[in-house]
Design an enzyme around this catalytic site. Structure first.
Site, PDB file in Angstrom:
ATOM      1  N   VAL A  90     -70.067 -24.498  -7.146  1.00 57.59           N
ATOM      2  CA  VAL A  90     -69.075 -24.700  -6.096  1.00 57.59           C
ATOM      3  C   VAL A  90     -69.519 -25.812  -5.133  1.00 57.59           C
ATOM      4  O   VAL A  90     -68.811 -26.138  -4.189  1.00 57.59           O
ATOM      5  CB  VAL A  90     -68.779 -23.384  -5.346  1.00 57.59           C
ATOM      6  CG1 VAL A  90     -68.172 -22.356  -6.298  1.00 57.59           C
ATOM      7  CG2 VAL A  90     -70.024 -22.803  -4.670  1.00 57.59           C
ATOM      8  N   HIS A 106     -65.184 -22.417 -10.887  1.00 56.99           N
ATOM      9  CA  HIS A 106     -65.328 -21.283  -9.968  1.00 56.99           C
ATOM     10  C   HIS A 106     -64.994 -21.636  -8.523  1.00 56.99           C
ATOM     11  O   HIS A 106     -65.426 -20.953  -7.603  1.00 56.99           O
ATOM     12  CB  HIS A 106     -66.752 -20.713 -10.072  1.00 56.99           C
ATOM     13  CG  HIS A 106     -67.035 -20.068 -11.403  1.00 56.99           C
ATOM     14  ND1 HIS A 106     -68.292 -19.757 -11.849  1.00 56.99           N
ATOM     15  CD2 HIS A 106     -66.180 -19.690 -12.396  1.00 56.99           C
ATOM     16  CE1 HIS A 106     -68.208 -19.199 -13.058  1.00 56.99           C
ATOM     17  NE2 HIS A 106     -66.940 -19.161 -13.413  1.00 56.99           N
TER      18      HIS A 106
HETATM   19  N1  APR Z   1     -83.035 -27.470 -14.282  1.00 56.91           N
HETATM   20  C1  APR Z   1     -82.194 -26.945 -15.203  1.00 56.91           C
HETATM   21  N2  APR Z   1     -81.932 -25.633 -15.303  1.00 56.91           N
HETATM   22  C2  APR Z   1     -82.548 -24.816 -14.438  1.00 56.91           C
HETATM   23  C3  APR Z   1     -83.421 -25.279 -13.435  1.00 56.91           C
HETATM   24  C4  APR Z   1     -83.663 -26.684 -13.381  1.00 56.91           C
HETATM   25  N3  APR Z   1     -84.483 -27.217 -12.479  1.00 56.91           N
HETATM   26  N4  APR Z   1     -83.859 -24.217 -12.718  1.00 56.91           N
HETATM   27  C5  APR Z   1     -83.292 -23.128 -13.248  1.00 56.91           C
HETATM   28  N5  APR Z   1     -82.488 -23.469 -14.288  1.00 56.91           N
HETATM   29  C6  APR Z   1     -81.668 -22.633 -15.154  1.00 56.91           C
HETATM   30  C7  APR Z   1     -82.158 -21.216 -15.344  1.00 56.91           C
HETATM   31  O1  APR Z   1     -83.132 -21.178 -16.389  1.00 56.91           O
HETATM   32  C8  APR Z   1     -80.871 -20.481 -15.743  1.00 56.91           C
HETATM   33  O2  APR Z   1     -80.659 -20.536 -17.133  1.00 56.91           O
HETATM   34  O3  APR Z   1     -80.401 -22.519 -14.565  1.00 56.91           O
HETATM   35  C9  APR Z   1     -79.788 -21.333 -15.033  1.00 56.91           C
HETATM   36  C10 APR Z   1     -79.166 -20.674 -13.841  1.00 56.91           C
HETATM   37  O4  APR Z   1     -78.477 -19.533 -14.249  1.00 56.91           O
HETATM   38  P1  APR Z   1     -77.591 -18.695 -13.218  1.00 56.91           P
HETATM   39  O5  APR Z   1     -78.367 -18.507 -11.959  1.00 56.91           O
HETATM   40  O6  APR Z   1     -77.108 -17.488 -13.933  1.00 56.91           O
HETATM   41  O7  APR Z   1     -76.392 -19.703 -12.859  1.00 56.91           O
HETATM   42  P2  APR Z   1     -75.036 -19.973 -13.651  1.00 56.91           P
HETATM   43  O8  APR Z   1     -75.220 -19.840 -15.123  1.00 56.91           O
HETATM   44  O9  APR Z   1     -74.492 -21.243 -13.118  1.00 56.91           O
HETATM   45  O10 APR Z   1     -74.154 -18.766 -13.120  1.00 56.91           O
HETATM   46  C11 APR Z   1     -72.832 -18.680 -13.503  1.00 56.91           C
HETATM   47  O11 APR Z   1     -72.443 -16.807 -12.078  1.00 56.91           O
HETATM   48  O12 APR Z   1     -72.778 -15.800 -10.002  1.00 56.91           O
HETATM   49  C12 APR Z   1     -71.872 -16.477 -10.818  1.00 56.91           C
HETATM   50  O13 APR Z   1     -69.990 -17.705 -10.189  1.00 56.91           O
HETATM   51  C13 APR Z   1     -71.390 -17.748 -10.203  1.00 56.91           C
HETATM   52  O14 APR Z   1     -70.966 -19.895 -11.218  1.00 56.91           O
HETATM   53  C14 APR Z   1     -71.863 -18.815 -11.162  1.00 56.91           C
HETATM   54  C15 APR Z   1     -71.963 -18.068 -12.460  1.00 56.91           C
END
Ligand code: APR
Length: 228
Positions: A90, A106
């Site tokens: 977002v 989202h």
């Molecule tokens: N570079 C790339 N990836 C990374 C890094 C980095 N520096 N640091 C962490 N990650 C990865 C993690 O390994 C994980 O797989 O980013 C991912 C983050 O996952 P989530 O926190 O689950 O985020 P996301 O997949 O975007 O969540 C999806 O969940 O809470 C809801 O609506 C919200 O849009 C969000 C959705």
């Protein structure tokens, strides 16, 4: 000649190195909150002040961070390709980096909408408070797709993915549906590059996993796509 289409699916991981926390880093807590308290219609009904305060903090934090090398590399990809970014984030870091086609599955932190008419969406860069009303005198709410709500841009995103010549997926745990299901719309034989230091995808044809952070992995992929 028509440019080839690259669809880039991004999640919280691409913004991590800009200083925005991912969601699933800390035991299901999001900046110290149970996500259902601050990101669901039930949470909003229970405690609007808490929800508004939570997004006010996120909005203020966003003004303090800047796009990183991964966001910036994706802009360079537009020199040669028709690039569409489909983000679950977002934040506005893709736009601030300079990407020209960004779809926010989202919602967007810097927009709010009416609780009376969901199509009444306004730009909003400061705090949103109880008593901030739309033109029909109804409370405004964050323009965020909460858990349990419809994802209005899902069909548009699925169509884009189905048209892709290349797919790049960056920094998402692929746990949240329907966004995680977008990968099922990729046509056979289309190369998929997945960049994540902790990749949670099952192996499949044409999938290359780059176990790297976004700022390490994305500029390299962009460089090789630009030199094809
Ligand atoms: N570079 C790339 N990836 C990374 C890094 C980095 N520096 N640091 C962490 N990650 C990865 C993690 O390994 C994980 O797989 O980013 C991912 C983050 O996952 P989530 O926190 O689950 O985020 P996301 O997949 O975007 O969540 C999806 O969940 O809470 C809801 O609506 C919200 O849009 C969000 C959705």
């Amino acid at each position: 000649m028509k440019k080839q289409k690259i669809i880039v699916l991004t999640g919280a991981g691409i913004s991590a190195e800009s200083g925005i926390k991912t969601f699933r880093d800390a035991d299901g807590l999001w900046e110290g909150h149970d996500v259902m308290e601050v990101a669901s219609p039930e949470g909003w009904r229970r405690n609007k002040e808490l929800v508004l305060d939570f997004y006010n903090q996120r909005r203020r934090q966003l003004l303090d961070v800047t796009p990183n090398e991964a966001h910036i590399a994706l802009v360079n990809l537009e020199k040669k390709y028709d690039v569409h970014i489909v983000t679950q984030n977002v934040d506005d870091l893709h736009e601030r980096a300079g990407s020209s086609q960004v779809l926010h599955l989202h919602g967007e932190l810097l927009k709010v909408r009416s609780t009376f008419d969901e199509d009444l969406i306004l730009d909003w860069k400061t705090d949103l408070n109880i008593g901030d009303f739309c033109e029909h005198n109804h409370q405004l709410r964050p323009h965020i797709v909460w858990f349990g709500e419809m994802v209005p841009l899902l069909d548009t995103a699925a169509f884009l993915v189905s048209q892709a010549d290349y797919i790049i997926i960056i920094g998402t745990s692929m746990q949240v549906y329907p966004a995680a299901g977008l990968i099922d719309y990729v046509q056979a034989n289309i190369p998929i590059h997945f960049v994540d230091p902790n990749p949670a995808v099952s192996p499949r044809d044409n999938l290359t996993i780059h176990k790297k952070t976004a700022t390490e992995g994305v500029p390299k992929i962009v460089h090789s796509l630009l030199s094809l």
